[in-house]
Enzyme design. Structure first.
Site, short mmCIF file in Angstrom:
data_model
loop_
_atom_site.label_atom_id
_atom_site.label_comp_id
_atom_site.label_asym_id
_atom_site.label_seq_id
_atom_site.Cartn_x
_atom_site.Cartn_y
_atom_site.Cartn_z
N ASP A 36 -13.90 -27.62 -8.74
CA ASP A 36 -15.17 -27.28 -8.05
C ASP A 36 -15.27 -26.97 -6.55
O ASP A 36 -16.10 -27.08 -5.79
CB ASP A 36 -16.08 -28.45 -8.12
CG ASP A 36 -15.67 -29.75 -7.45
OD1 ASP A 36 -14.45 -29.75 -7.06
OD2 ASP A 36 -16.19 -30.67 -7.53
N HIS A 239 5.63 -8.99 2.38
CA HIS A 239 4.36 -10.01 2.06
C HIS A 239 4.66 -11.47 2.16
O HIS A 239 4.01 -12.22 1.43
CB HIS A 239 3.75 -9.73 0.78
CG HIS A 239 3.22 -8.22 0.94
ND1 HIS A 239 2.85 -7.45 -0.20
CD2 HIS A 239 2.99 -7.34 1.89
CE1 HIS A 239 2.18 -6.29 0.31
NE2 HIS A 239 2.33 -6.26 1.46
N ASP A 256 2.76 -11.28 11.49
CA ASP A 256 1.53 -10.10 11.06
C ASP A 256 0.43 -11.14 10.93
O ASP A 256 0.17 -11.54 10.07
CB ASP A 256 2.02 -9.39 9.94
CG ASP A 256 0.94 -8.23 9.62
OD1 ASP A 256 -0.10 -8.48 10.06
OD2 ASP A 256 1.63 -7.31 8.91
N ASP A 267 -5.49 -6.42 12.98
CA ASP A 267 -4.32 -6.40 12.10
C ASP A 267 -2.99 -6.22 12.92
O ASP A 267 -2.67 -4.82 13.46
CB ASP A 267 -4.42 -5.47 11.08
CG ASP A 267 -3.31 -5.27 10.03
OD1 ASP A 267 -2.15 -6.20 10.36
OD2 ASP A 267 -3.18 -4.47 9.12
N HIS A 346 7.30 1.16 4.10
CA HIS A 346 6.13 1.10 3.80
C HIS A 346 5.66 2.53 4.89
O HIS A 346 6.40 3.02 5.66
CB HIS A 346 5.53 -0.01 4.50
CG HIS A 346 5.75 -0.58 5.73
ND1 HIS A 346 5.22 0.15 6.83
CD2 HIS A 346 6.71 -1.72 6.09
CE1 HIS A 346 5.91 -0.59 7.90
NE2 HIS A 346 6.59 -1.64 7.52
N HIS A 350 -2.58 2.43 8.12
CA HIS A 350 -3.74 2.61 7.19
C HIS A 350 -5.08 2.31 7.93
O HIS A 350 -5.35 2.02 9.16
CB HIS A 350 -3.90 1.60 6.34
CG HIS A 350 -3.68 0.18 6.87
ND1 HIS A 350 -4.69 -0.76 7.32
CD2 HIS A 350 -2.21 -0.76 6.95
CE1 HIS A 350 -4.08 -1.64 8.03
NE2 HIS A 350 -2.81 -1.80 7.73
N HIS A 357 -7.40 -3.23 5.03
CA HIS A 357 -6.97 -1.97 4.56
C HIS A 357 -8.57 -1.34 4.41
O HIS A 357 -8.74 -1.24 3.28
CB HIS A 357 -6.08 -1.93 3.17
CG HIS A 357 -4.71 -2.77 3.78
ND1 HIS A 357 -3.86 -3.11 2.58
CD2 HIS A 357 -4.22 -2.77 4.75
CE1 HIS A 357 -2.99 -3.81 3.36
NE2 HIS A 357 -2.97 -3.47 4.45
N GLU A 380 2.25 0.95 12.67
CA GLU A 380 2.88 -0.19 12.63
C GLU A 380 4.38 0.30 11.76
O GLU A 380 4.59 -0.18 10.62
CB GLU A 380 2.16 -1.14 11.32
CG GLU A 380 1.76 -0.58 10.12
CD GLU A 380 0.82 -1.57 9.23
OE1 GLU A 380 1.69 -2.62 8.83
OE2 GLU A 380 -0.17 -1.46 8.95
N TYR A 384 13.93 -2.92 8.41
CA TYR A 384 14.12 -4.27 7.61
C TYR A 384 15.33 -4.33 7.11
O TYR A 384 15.71 -3.44 6.43
CB TYR A 384 13.02 -4.69 6.64
CG TYR A 384 11.78 -4.44 7.21
CD1 TYR A 384 11.12 -5.44 7.79
CD2 TYR A 384 11.23 -3.05 7.06
CE1 TYR A 384 9.74 -5.06 8.21
CE2 TYR A 384 9.77 -2.82 7.34
CZ TYR A 384 9.19 -4.00 8.06
OH TYR A 384 7.61 -3.73 8.62
N ARG A 402 8.81 -5.63 12.79
CA ARG A 402 7.68 -4.45 12.72
C ARG A 402 6.96 -4.62 13.83
O ARG A 402 6.80 -5.69 14.60
CB ARG A 402 6.64 -4.77 11.35
CG ARG A 402 5.60 -4.09 11.42
CD ARG A 402 4.66 -4.02 9.98
NE ARG A 402 4.20 -5.26 9.81
CZ ARG A 402 4.87 -6.22 8.57
NH1 ARG A 402 5.85 -5.70 8.06
NH2 ARG A 402 4.28 -7.32 8.28
N GLU A 404 2.85 -3.80 15.37
CA GLU A 404 1.90 -3.13 14.68
C GLU A 404 0.63 -3.21 15.67
O GLU A 404 0.32 -4.27 16.10
CB GLU A 404 1.52 -3.95 13.34
CG GLU A 404 -0.05 -3.42 12.75
CD GLU A 404 -0.34 -4.17 11.65
OE1 GLU A 404 0.09 -5.13 11.08
OE2 GLU A 404 -1.08 -3.36 10.73
N1 GLY Z 1 -1.22 -6.90 7.25
C1 GLY Z 1 -1.45 -6.11 6.21
C2 GLY Z 1 -0.79 -4.90 6.97
O1 GLY Z 1 -0.10 -4.74 7.91
O2 GLY Z 1 -0.85 -3.91 6.35
MN MN Z 2 -0.43 -6.38 9.51
MN MN Z 3 -1.56 -3.15 8.74
#
Ligand code: GLY
Ligand code: MN
Ligand code: MN
Length: 434
Positions: A36, A239, A256, A267, A346, A350, A357, A380, A384, A402, A404
């Site tokens: 619940d 992730h 991140d 982000d 990647h 975005h 996103h 970003e 890696y 990374r 970003e």
């Molecule tokens: N935190 C998600 C990305 O960097 O796209």
């Molecule tokens: Mn990110």
């Molecule tokens: Mn991002």
């Protein structure tokens, strides 16, 4: 935000769909976490963008040109008993007085009222496929009107996705939206700096995550997405969200994390040494990612297309990987074949906005979209290099980096919203030494 932007957006959308159409837009359902316990409620971004209304169980209906009101809101009825437990409910009166609805009805009455609103409308703007249960209800309302065809009643003959028009509006940020995003990026940037200040070998990843939660809540925000706080090898897991491992002397830490403030996301990613000093290898890789990011940011300018920042970053990254000996061969062949995706898997960014996103097309008629002032995006790039990478000297293993930032396309170039987060190796080391 005042009511004005929401009213303006509704008017703009109604203008586009035209008289003869009707648009139906439900908000998100509440989502159960376990038994619940529910997740904290977050309205659907499209719905909020048009209404400014944050309660669950609500449906906005736009009926351009309708004499007795064009904007109708179905929402919860006030209920003193329920309000004792869960807090105030807006109700129909305030939906009209405070939220600008021309008329408002209890959500329970929607099955009785909606078919009547569909009568005589040619096009129904509604986005199928996000909520199967609501899809069925929409279909049943249309069937209901069809059944009355012999009485001379006409049902909508055309379904059109509402998404396209709405997302084209959302992809260009208004000045007030940029101002909220600027604030969100500042709060997140401050949290990243704080993480650098407190980080010490022996702490756990979740202790650093706690700094973000505290900073975000201090500004009445929530994480825009689950924070990634990955030390050492975990920095190479794109992730990674377990955030439960100890931070080791000599490792890097990739974070991140971004706050959502007033329904707008930030982000940001920063990567720094747990002990405050980059090793030679870490710094060599870092400098490449930083140069790639600078090249990509340079390419974010009106008139360039969506892929240009990615192409710029990729070239710098591949050049760097060749120099370090991570890759061998001809730079153009490596880029053409995509063999570099072993270490950079990647894209460089975005759209960013109410959703991390964010919505909006990346291509138009098959071509990359041209960047325009007001578009917000992330930049970003990353590299890696997991342990056991075959053919790679072990001195590069477990380096995951990374960087970003959040940017908005300006009249010339772009504005970096998140530049408050330390980024150059010297700045990072200085902050961590203080
Ligand atoms: N935190 C998600 C990305 O960097 O796209
Ligand atoms: Mn990110
Ligand atoms: Mn991002």
């Amino acid at each position: 935000m005042s009511n004005e932007p929401f009213a303006r957006r509704r008017a703009e959308l109604m203008n586009m769909v035209g008289e003869g159409a009707i648009a139906v837009l439900p908000t998100s359902p509440e989502r159960r976490r376990n038994r619940d316990v529910f997740h904290p409620y977050r309205p659907d971004s499209d719905f909020y963008y048009l209404t400014g209304f944050a309660e669950p169980e609500a449906v906005a209906v736009l009926v351009p040109g309708r004499e007795h009101g064009e904007y109708l809101l179905f929402c919860r009825e006030r209920d003193p008993k329920k309000e004792t437990w869960d807090g105030p409910i807006v109700g129909q009166d305030r939906a009209v007085s405070d939220y600008g609805a021309d008329d408002a009805f209890p959500i329970e009455d929607i099955d009785d009222i909606l078919p009547g609103l569909l009568e005589g409308r040619e096009k129904l703007y509604y986005t199928m496929g996000t909520d199967a249960e609501f899809d069925h209800r929409v279909i049943s309302w249309v069937s209901h009107v069809r059944e009355r065809a012999r009485a001379g009643v006409r049902a909508p003959g055309e379904y059109v996705s509402l998404e396209h028009l709405l997302h084209e509006m959302r992809v260009i940020k208004e000045r007030d939206e940029v101002e909220i995003m600027r604030r969100a990026a500042q709060v997140s940037a401050r949290a990243h700096q704080r993480a650098m200040e407190v980080c010490r070998p022996g702490m756990a990843e979740y202790e650093i995550e706690a700094e973000f939660m505290a900073e975000f809540r201090r500004h009445n925000g929530w994480p825009a997405y689950p924070p990634i706080v990955g030390g050492g090898a975990n920095g190479c897991i794109l992730h990674y969200i377990a955030n439960d491992q100890p931070l080791r002397d000599g490792d890097l830490l990739l974070i991140d994390a971004g706050v959502e403030l007033d329904y707008y996301a930030s982000d940001i990613t920063r990567t720094f040494p747990v002990n405050g000093r980059f090793t030679g290898e870490q710094r060599a890789v870092y400098d490449i990612v930083l140069a790639a990011q600078a090249a990509a940011i340079e390419a974010v300018t009106p008139g360039n297309h969506w892929d240009q920042p990615h192409q710029a970053a990729t070239r710098v990254l591949v050049e760097g990987m060749l120099e370090l000996g991570l890759l061998t061969g001809d730079i153009d062949e490596i880029i053409e074949s995509g063999s570099y995706t072993r270490f950079f898997m990647h894209r460089t960014g975005h759209w960013l906005g109410m959703d991390v996103h964010d919505v909006g097309d990346y291509r138009v008629d098959g071509d990359w979209r041209i960047l325009e002032p007001g578009m917000a995006l992330t930049v970003e790039p990353g590299l890696y290099i997991p342990a056991e990478s075959t053919g790679v000297d072990p001195r590069w293993w477990n380096i995951g980096i990374r960087i970003e930032d959040d940017v908005v396309v300006a009249r010339n170039g772009c504005e970096v919203l998140s530049e408050g987060a330390p980024k150059s190796p010297d700045d990072i080391e200085a902050v961590m030494a203080a």
